[in-house]
Design a protein around this motif. Sequence first.
Motif, short mmCIF file in Angstrom:
data_model
loop_
_atom_site.label_atom_id
_atom_site.label_comp_id
_atom_site.label_asym_id
_atom_site.label_seq_id
_atom_site.Cartn_x
_atom_site.Cartn_y
_atom_site.Cartn_z
N MET A 77 63.37 -24.22 63.01
CA MET A 77 63.97 -23.09 62.30
C MET A 77 64.78 -23.57 61.11
O MET A 77 64.71 -23.00 60.00
CB MET A 77 64.85 -22.30 63.27
CG MET A 77 65.44 -21.04 62.67
SD MET A 77 66.38 -20.11 63.91
CE MET A 77 67.15 -18.88 62.84
N GLY A 78 65.55 -24.65 61.30
CA GLY A 78 66.33 -25.20 60.19
C GLY A 78 65.46 -25.73 59.08
O GLY A 78 65.75 -25.54 57.89
N LEU A 79 64.37 -26.40 59.43
CA LEU A 79 63.47 -26.93 58.41
C LEU A 79 62.82 -25.80 57.61
O LEU A 79 62.66 -25.90 56.39
CB LEU A 79 62.38 -27.79 59.06
CG LEU A 79 62.84 -29.16 59.58
CD1 LEU A 79 61.74 -29.82 60.40
CD2 LEU A 79 63.28 -30.08 58.43
N VAL A 80 62.45 -24.72 58.30
CA VAL A 80 61.85 -23.59 57.58
C VAL A 80 62.87 -22.93 56.67
O VAL A 80 62.55 -22.50 55.56
CB VAL A 80 61.22 -22.57 58.55
CG1 VAL A 80 60.62 -21.40 57.79
CG2 VAL A 80 60.13 -23.23 59.40
N CYS A 81 64.13 -22.87 57.11
CA CYS A 81 65.18 -22.36 56.23
C CYS A 81 65.28 -23.22 54.97
O CYS A 81 65.42 -22.71 53.85
CB CYS A 81 66.52 -22.31 56.95
SG CYS A 81 66.67 -21.00 58.18
N ASN A 82 65.21 -24.55 55.13
CA ASN A 82 65.21 -25.44 53.96
C ASN A 82 64.00 -25.21 53.08
O ASN A 82 64.08 -25.33 51.85
CB ASN A 82 65.26 -26.90 54.43
CG ASN A 82 66.67 -27.41 54.66
OD1 ASN A 82 67.65 -26.71 54.40
ND2 ASN A 82 66.78 -28.64 55.15
#
Length: 358
Positions: A77-82
């Motif tokens: 989820m964090g990587l997709v936010c980035n």
Amino acid sequence: MTQALAYESKAIVALMGQPEPQRNGKWLQDALQQAIMLELATLPPYLCGLWSIKEPARDQAVYDAIKAIVMDEMSHMGLVCNMLTTIGGSPRIDHADLVPKYPGHLPGGVRPQICVSLSGLTRASLDMYCQIERPEDPVAEFEEPGESIGAFYSAIRQAFKQNADLIQGHRQVEKAMEEDYGLGNSLVRLSTPKAVDDAIQVIMEQGEGSHSSPRNRYFGREGELAHYYEFRQILQGKKLVEVPTAPEGWAYEGDPIVMPDAFRMGTVPRGGWAQEPAYRPSAELQDHLTKFNRLYSELLGWLERTWQTDDQQAANDALDQAERRMRKLGLAARALMQHELPDGSGQTYGPEFLYIPA
């Protein structure tokens, strides 16, 4: 946020229906927003299963396997936010129209045959987890393939290749987590096409493995499999191992895996326990349920703030606030599972994951 991109829309179906040449920057931003919602949607059901295990120390292997999957999903989820911020977008997480609804389908109309619900760890919930993570063409199984989450990420990957010039490195959140949670689990700066492509590769392989192997190359534990196969071997009750004589070289013929002793958390009704007269909680218990829901909602708010600031320190502080609330949720959930439902079934309450606006 338009209603067309809401959690219960058919946004992913519509996005996948657009021809590849039309998958521009707007398509990519909409697809990444949906991917964020997909990653978030998997967390509450997996967490309910994890938290329901009564004695993690005794059932360490199964507990660790599910915990590793949860940590992977958080990292994804964090990587997709980035990915979204690097092309100038802003993740939306803290909004009533965007949060998961249980029981219900996955966001965007993907895999509509799956009903995702919240309950303790059972064979039925494990089967649901497998359906969520199922690859297009699983190793060691012979079933008709169906559209997978991996297919959606493949489309996002291709769209990034077509729109590589959009990658600017805006508002990137970085956090080193490989030492605690394994290869590929750090939040890294995605400011180049290669960095983005590598991150998508991590997400896809951790979830589904590769076309030829169930192994997770980005593991936290030696021998770790991709999510689908980890869940599947717990369900099958035997480890998935290499078997040269098997048609695809792998079979569920390894050491036995014993289902953990778990709290019998019932399935949360749509809208929460209070919606069912037979499950209506006492005032005191309702207060505990509400406190959990507020913690969860605050967590979503802090996550959204993490990717909405250009100040790196402010982003780090917001992420820390989200993590603090995440740690409190587990204790609150297990406390809820100590209380049996009033219907005499022997099942227990558990977290509702209902969104409460700030």
